[in-house]
Design a protein around this motif. Structure first.
Motif, PDB file in Angstrom:
ATOM      1  N   THR A  60      36.233  35.417  45.718  1.00  9.83           N
ATOM      2  CA  THR A  60      36.336  36.763  46.280  1.00  9.83           C
ATOM      3  C   THR A  60      36.430  36.686  47.802  1.00  9.83           C
ATOM      4  O   THR A  60      37.241  37.394  48.417  1.00  9.83           O
ATOM      5  N   ASP A  63      39.871  35.405  48.652  1.00  4.90           N
ATOM      6  CA  ASP A  63      40.828  36.482  48.412  1.00  4.90           C
ATOM      7  C   ASP A  63      40.848  37.462  49.584  1.00  4.90           C
ATOM      8  O   ASP A  63      41.914  37.858  50.070  1.00  4.90           O
ATOM      9  N   THR A  67      43.995  38.110  52.197  1.00  6.23           N
ATOM     10  CA  THR A  67      44.522  39.457  52.403  1.00  6.23           C
ATOM     11  C   THR A  67      44.474  39.837  53.884  1.00  6.23           C
ATOM     12  O   THR A  67      45.433  40.405  54.417  1.00  6.23           O
ATOM     13  N   ILE A 117      47.321  35.404  46.421  1.00  3.28           N
ATOM     14  CA  ILE A 117      46.300  36.399  46.087  1.00  3.28           C
ATOM     15  C   ILE A 117      46.294  36.659  44.585  1.00  3.28           C
ATOM     16  O   ILE A 117      45.228  36.735  43.958  1.00  3.28           O
ATOM     17  N   SER A 118      47.467  36.752  43.999  1.00  3.35           N
ATOM     18  CA  SER A 118      47.579  36.948  42.549  1.00  3.35           C
ATOM     19  C   SER A 118      46.984  35.765  41.791  1.00  3.35           C
ATOM     20  O   SER A 118      46.301  35.941  40.778  1.00  3.35           O
ATOM     21  N   GLN A 121      43.271  36.051  41.828  1.00  5.84           N
ATOM     22  CA  GLN A 121      42.836  37.075  40.863  1.00  5.84           C
ATOM     23  C   GLN A 121      42.910  36.535  39.442  1.00  5.84           C
ATOM     24  O   GLN A 121      42.013  36.774  38.625  1.00  5.84           O
ATOM     25  N   LYS A 124      40.090  34.103  38.918  1.00  7.29           N
ATOM     26  CA  LYS A 124      38.845  34.850  38.740  1.00  7.29           C
ATOM     27  C   LYS A 124      38.745  35.407  37.316  1.00  7.29           C
ATOM     28  O   LYS A 124      37.674  35.359  36.701  1.00  7.29           O
ATOM     29  N   ALA A 125      39.853  35.910  36.805  1.00  7.18           N
ATOM     30  CA  ALA A 125      39.859  36.436  35.433  1.00  7.18           C
ATOM     31  C   ALA A 125      39.594  35.320  34.430  1.00  7.18           C
ATOM     32  O   ALA A 125      38.833  35.505  33.470  1.00  7.18           O
ATOM     33  N   TYR A 132      37.257  40.058  29.755  1.00  8.03           N
ATOM     34  CA  TYR A 132      38.621  40.553  29.605  1.00  8.03           C
ATOM     35  C   TYR A 132      39.096  40.380  28.172  1.00  8.03           C
ATOM     36  O   TYR A 132      38.730  39.411  27.493  1.00  8.03           O
ATOM     37  N   TYR A 140      47.614  39.863  33.277  1.00  9.98           N
ATOM     38  CA  TYR A 140      47.374  39.130  34.521  1.00  9.98           C
ATOM     39  C   TYR A 140      48.387  37.988  34.676  1.00  9.98           C
ATOM     40  O   TYR A 140      48.972  37.811  35.745  1.00  9.98           O
ATOM     41  N   HIS A 144      51.418  37.860  37.374  1.00 12.85           N
ATOM     42  CA  HIS A 144      51.455  36.713  38.283  1.00 12.85           C
ATOM     43  C   HIS A 144      52.811  36.006  38.187  1.00 12.85           C
ATOM     44  O   HIS A 144      53.402  35.641  39.216  1.00 12.85           O
TER      45      HIS A 144
END
Length: 167
Positions: A60, A63, A67, A117-118, A121, A124-125, A132, A140, A144
């Protein structure tokens, strides 16, 4: 005479972009607030989290920094490409990349940052798969892959276009 006035008007209109780049600074400040919030959350739970939760916390932070870096690239490169050049003679720590990124390079850096960034994410998922559904994870991955393929196609298009202009 009329054409010359119109061209001056059009050229001066580039300054209408300046508030957009200034507004991105507000986005940077909001990201800083989120970073401080995440650091507080990370630090207060560091001793109770397992390895996976710790990695998610670090991702996080990564990320948010990607950004924020993306915003800086867009702010500086966009301003220099479309509005006005910076006078960096007073800044001894001026980054060498600033002022050297053209619009094509800006697009590729932007797309590369979005892919990174994708990817974070997506990682992280995957690190928190139990939260999920298979359908959400598939979305996701699909999203991506769209970013990855778009980045590759954009790079190929720029390369082909550059090769075409050299001949």
């Amino acid at each position: 005479m009329m054409e010359r006035l119109f061209e001056r008007f059009l050229f001066a209109s580039r300054w209408l972009l300046a508030p957009f780049y200034a507004a991105l600074t507000i986005g940077l400040l909001v990201l800083l607030v989120k970073l401080i919030q995440e650091i507080g959350h990370f630090a207060t739970h560091a001793l109770e989290w397992n390895e996976s939760q710790t990695i998610l916390g670090v991702l996080t932070l990564v990320d948010l920094s990607f950004t924020a870096s993306l915003l800086i690239i867009v702010m500086f490169s966009g301003y220099e490409n479309f509005v006005s050049k910076f006078d960096h003679s007073d800044h001894k720590d001026w980054p060498t990349w600033m002022g050297t990124i053209d619009f094509s390079g800006l697009k590729l850096k932007l797309m590369s940052s979005i892919v990174a960034i994708s990817a974070i994410q997506l990682l992280k998922a995957f690190m928190d798969m139990k939260s999920y559904t298979d359908r959400e994870l598939a979305w996701y991955v699909g999203i991506h892959m769209v970013f990855v393929v778009s980045g590759i196609l954009m790079a190929l298009t720029d390369r082909l276009s550059a090769g075409h202009h050299e001949t």
